[in-house]
Write a protein that holds these residues in place. Structure first.
Motif, PDB file in Angstrom:
ATOM      1  N   VAL A  27       0.867  -1.177   0.000  1.00 21.58           N
ATOM      2  CA  VAL A  27       0.000   0.000   0.000  1.00 21.58           C
ATOM      3  C   VAL A  27       0.906   1.229   0.000  1.00 21.58           C
ATOM      4  CG1 VAL A  27      -1.810   1.270   1.215  1.00 21.58           C
ATOM      5  CG2 VAL A  27      -1.730  -1.234   1.369  1.00 21.58           C
ATOM      6  N   PRO A  28       1.087   1.868  -1.153  1.00 22.05           N
ATOM      7  CA  PRO A  28       1.922   3.079  -1.176  1.00 22.05           C
ATOM      8  C   PRO A  28       1.269   4.189  -0.350  1.00 22.05           C
ATOM      9  CG  PRO A  28       1.409   2.302  -3.407  1.00 22.05           C
ATOM     10  CD  PRO A  28       0.528   1.550  -2.468  1.00 22.05           C
ATOM     11  N   ALA A  46       1.488   5.736  -8.562  1.00 21.63           N
ATOM     12  CA  ALA A  46       0.880   4.558  -7.930  1.00 21.63           C
ATOM     13  C   ALA A  46      -0.151   3.928  -8.864  1.00 21.63           C
ATOM     14  CB  ALA A  46       0.238   4.948  -6.601  1.00 21.63           C
ATOM     15  N   ALA A  47      -0.763   4.754  -9.707  1.00 26.78           N
ATOM     16  CA  ALA A  47      -1.779   4.245 -10.630  1.00 26.78           C
ATOM     17  C   ALA A  47      -1.169   3.232 -11.602  1.00 26.78           C
ATOM     18  CB  ALA A  47      -2.428   5.401 -11.395  1.00 26.78           C
ATOM     19  N   GLY A  48       0.127   3.329 -11.836  1.00 28.93           N
ATOM     20  CA  GLY A  48       0.774   2.402 -12.755  1.00 28.93           C
ATOM     21  C   GLY A  48       1.469   1.252 -12.049  1.00 28.93           C
ATOM     22  N   MET A  49       1.268   1.122 -10.741  1.00 30.36           N
ATOM     23  CA  MET A  49       2.019   0.126  -9.973  1.00 30.36           C
ATOM     24  C   MET A  49       1.251  -1.155  -9.691  1.00 30.36           C
ATOM     25  SD  MET A  49       4.102   2.483  -7.249  1.00 30.36           S
ATOM     26  CE  MET A  49       4.738   1.105  -6.339  1.00 30.36           C
ATOM     27  N   ASP A  50       0.052  -1.279 -10.216  1.00 27.92           N
ATOM     28  CA  ASP A  50      -0.738  -2.490  -9.985  1.00 27.92           C
ATOM     29  C   ASP A  50      -0.960  -2.745  -8.490  1.00 27.92           C
ATOM     30  OD1 ASP A  50      -2.152  -4.817 -10.586  1.00 27.92           O
ATOM     31  OD2 ASP A  50      -0.338  -6.064 -10.453  1.00 27.92           O
ATOM     32  N   VAL A  51      -1.412  -1.699  -7.797  1.00 28.78           N
ATOM     33  CA  VAL A  51      -1.823  -1.847  -6.390  1.00 28.78           C
ATOM     34  C   VAL A  51      -3.292  -1.437  -6.312  1.00 28.78           C
ATOM     35  CG1 VAL A  51       0.450  -1.496  -5.344  1.00 28.78           C
ATOM     36  CG2 VAL A  51      -0.979   0.491  -5.855  1.00 28.78           C
ATOM     37  N   PRO A  63      -8.339  15.004  -2.709  1.00 31.15           N
ATOM     38  CA  PRO A  63      -8.375  15.470  -4.102  1.00 31.15           C
ATOM     39  C   PRO A  63      -7.029  15.285  -4.807  1.00 31.15           C
ATOM     40  CG  PRO A  63      -9.453  17.065  -2.669  1.00 31.15           C
ATOM     41  CD  PRO A  63      -8.802  16.038  -1.770  1.00 31.15           C
ATOM     42  N   ALA A  64      -5.928  15.466  -4.079  1.00 29.60           N
ATOM     43  CA  ALA A  64      -4.600  15.310  -4.687  1.00 29.60           C
ATOM     44  C   ALA A  64      -4.348  13.856  -5.082  1.00 29.60           C
ATOM     45  CB  ALA A  64      -3.517  15.791  -3.724  1.00 29.60           C
ATOM     46  N   GLY A  65      -5.052  12.929  -4.429  1.00 31.03           N
ATOM     47  CA  GLY A  65      -4.853  11.515  -4.748  1.00 31.03           C
ATOM     48  C   GLY A  65      -5.776  11.014  -5.838  1.00 31.03           C
ATOM     49  N   ALA A  66      -6.576  11.912  -6.405  1.00 36.76           N
ATOM     50  CA  ALA A  66      -7.640  11.500  -7.329  1.00 36.76           C
ATOM     51  C   ALA A  66      -7.132  10.785  -8.579  1.00 36.76           C
ATOM     52  CB  ALA A  66      -8.478  12.710  -7.739  1.00 36.76           C
ATOM     53  N   ALA A  67      -5.883  11.057  -8.981  1.00 39.88           N
ATOM     54  CA  ALA A  67      -5.365  10.408 -10.189  1.00 39.88           C
ATOM     55  C   ALA A  67      -5.202   8.901  -9.997  1.00 39.88           C
ATOM     56  CB  ALA A  67      -4.019  11.016 -10.580  1.00 39.88           C
ATOM     57  N   PHE A  68      -5.166   8.471  -8.746  1.00 37.91           N
ATOM     58  CA  PHE A  68      -5.107   7.032  -8.482  1.00 37.91           C
ATOM     59  C   PHE A  68      -6.517   6.481  -8.624  1.00 37.91           C
ATOM     60  CE2 PHE A  68      -5.362   3.340  -5.698  1.00 37.91           C
ATOM     61  CZ  PHE A  68      -4.330   2.579  -6.223  1.00 37.91           C
ATOM     62  N   ASP A  69      -6.659   5.395  -9.378  1.00 38.13           N
ATOM     63  CA  ASP A  69      -8.009   4.957  -9.727  1.00 38.13           C
ATOM     64  C   ASP A  69      -8.593   3.888  -8.804  1.00 38.13           C
ATOM     65  OD1 ASP A  69      -6.105   3.195 -10.527  1.00 38.13           O
ATOM     66  OD2 ASP A  69      -6.630   3.175 -12.646  1.00 38.13           O
ATOM     67  N   GLY A  70      -7.832   3.468  -7.796  1.00 34.20           N
ATOM     68  CA  GLY A  70      -8.341   2.438  -6.896  1.00 34.20           C
ATOM     69  C   GLY A  70      -8.912   3.022  -5.620  1.00 34.20           C
ATOM     70  N   SER A  71      -8.816   2.259  -4.538  1.00 38.98           N
ATOM     71  CA  SER A  71      -9.322   2.728  -3.245  1.00 38.98           C
ATOM     72  C   SER A  71      -8.359   3.731  -2.633  1.00 38.98           C
ATOM     73  CB  SER A  71      -9.480   1.539  -2.296  1.00 38.98           C
ATOM     74  OG  SER A  71     -10.415   0.624  -2.812  1.00 38.98           O
TER      75      SER A  71
END
Ligand SMILES: *Cc1c(COP(=O)(O)O)cnc(C)c1O
Length: 335
Positions: A27-28, A46-51, A63-71
């Motif tokens: 979990v980054p 992190a979005a490209g790290m398969d987590v 909001p700053a983390g919004a580019a990550f598409d998971g939880s």
């Protein structure tokens, strides 16, 4: 743009990939100043790290983390006075008090939660002796696991195993934790999720280089006054005005945990706690740390070029060695 973080993209990403491969439930963690990169940059990475989950520090950081598409897991515990969204299916709350869990369970919205167990850190968490009270309450939320924040020193593995044992008696569920060596995760519980910040993002220091722009160069004669304080120069020298000031965190440092005099001395010299006229700056000129001429200004710093070193030109870049967790770079530059 006067203070940048230069990243050897290939070297840095190779390190991220090696950590990713070594830590199955990784979990980054992207929080605060984003370890010098900014939370947005880390979320995209992190979005490209398969987590499946990215941890942020606080609700305002979401909001700053919004580019990550998971939880998105919020590490700071939920509190009733924070007025947090309850209907976001991507959001995972950390709940660290029995009364807060009761409040969330009574809402009926069934938010996703991790329940934090108090460790010897004594920062947040439900005391192990009260975990029995949690059993009924987690029926009212979408319970996804136990969370622990462990200290960096001491028998963290032993403590993690003991606390995980108590928690798993209440409910068998994944244990989310930090600061346990990867090779020993298996000793804690069968299903662990390791949160990593520092060793992930800053674990390949040779791939990272802070750089500061030289903005002005002034020849100062002996006795000539300079700076806000109008101090008189004790000898002739070259005053450099370089990018990077208090707004970037230059001259600030987290209080040191160094316990020996030697380690304190090193921290003082490198952290700039004493960013006075006699403190070494983080700016490297001619191979050595230049001395601050006076405390850093908001956006720039005035330092003395070391005697004998060739004065750099306006527009050139200096290496700068600051603590990345307390530095706000203007930009990340990929090389
Ligand atoms: C900051 C934080 C982490 C990550 O810590 P690092 O030392 O940067 O790896 C993990 N868990 C919690 C709860 C944190 O607050």
């Amino acid at each position: 743009v006067t203070l940048v973080l230069q990243v050897d993209a290939a070297g840095w990403r190779a390190h991220l990939a090696s950590v990713r491969a070594a830590v199955p439930g990784l979990v980054p963690v992207a929080k605060g100043n984003g370890y010098g990169f900014g939370v947005e940059v880390l979320a995209r990475e992190a979005a490209g790290m398969d987590v499946d989950t990215l941890a942020v520090g606080t609700y305002p950081e979401l909001p700053a983390g919004a580019a990550f598409d998971g939880s998105l897991l919020v590490l700071s515990p939920w509190r009733p006075f924070l007025h947090t969204p309850m209907d976001d299916p991507r959001l995972v709350h950390t709940v660290s008090r029995v009364e807060d869990l009761a409040t969330l369970a009574a809402l009926g919205a069934r938010p996703r939660v991790l329940v934090e167990v108090e460790t010897s850190m004594h920062r947040h968490g439900i005391p192990p002796a009260r975990l029995g009270e949690v059993a009924g309450l987690i029926e009212g939320v979408a319970f996804e696991g136990w969370s622990m924040h462990l200290p960096m020193d001491g028998d963290t593995v032993g403590q993690a195993r003991t606390l995980a044992g108590v928690a798993r008696q209440v409910r068998e569920s994944p244990v989310w934790l930090s600061h346990v060596p990867v090779q020993r995760l298996g000793e804690v519980a069968p299903d662990v999720r390791l949160r990593l910040g520092t060793s992930l993002w800053l674990g390949a220091p040779s791939a990272l280089q802070g750089r500061a722009r030289v903005l002005d160069v002034h020849r100062i004669e002996r006795g000539e006054r300079f700076g806000y304080r109008q101090r008189a120069a004790r000898r002739a020298g070259t005053l450099l005005v370089v990018g990077g000031g208090t707004a970037h965190g230059v001259g600030l440092a987290a209080p040191t945990s160094a316990t020996t005099l030697r380690r304190r001395g090193i921290a003082l010299a490198e952290g700039g706690l004493a960013a006075t006229g006699l403190a070494r700056s983080p700016f490297v000129v001619g191979g050595t740390h230049a001395w601050f001429a006076e405390p850093p200004h908001m956006q720039c710093s005035m330092v003395w070029a070391p005697p004998g070193a060739a004065a750099p030109e306006v527009g050139s870049w200096l290496d700068v060695r600051t603590r990345h967790t307390t530095t706000w770079f203007d930009e990340v530059v990929w090389t």
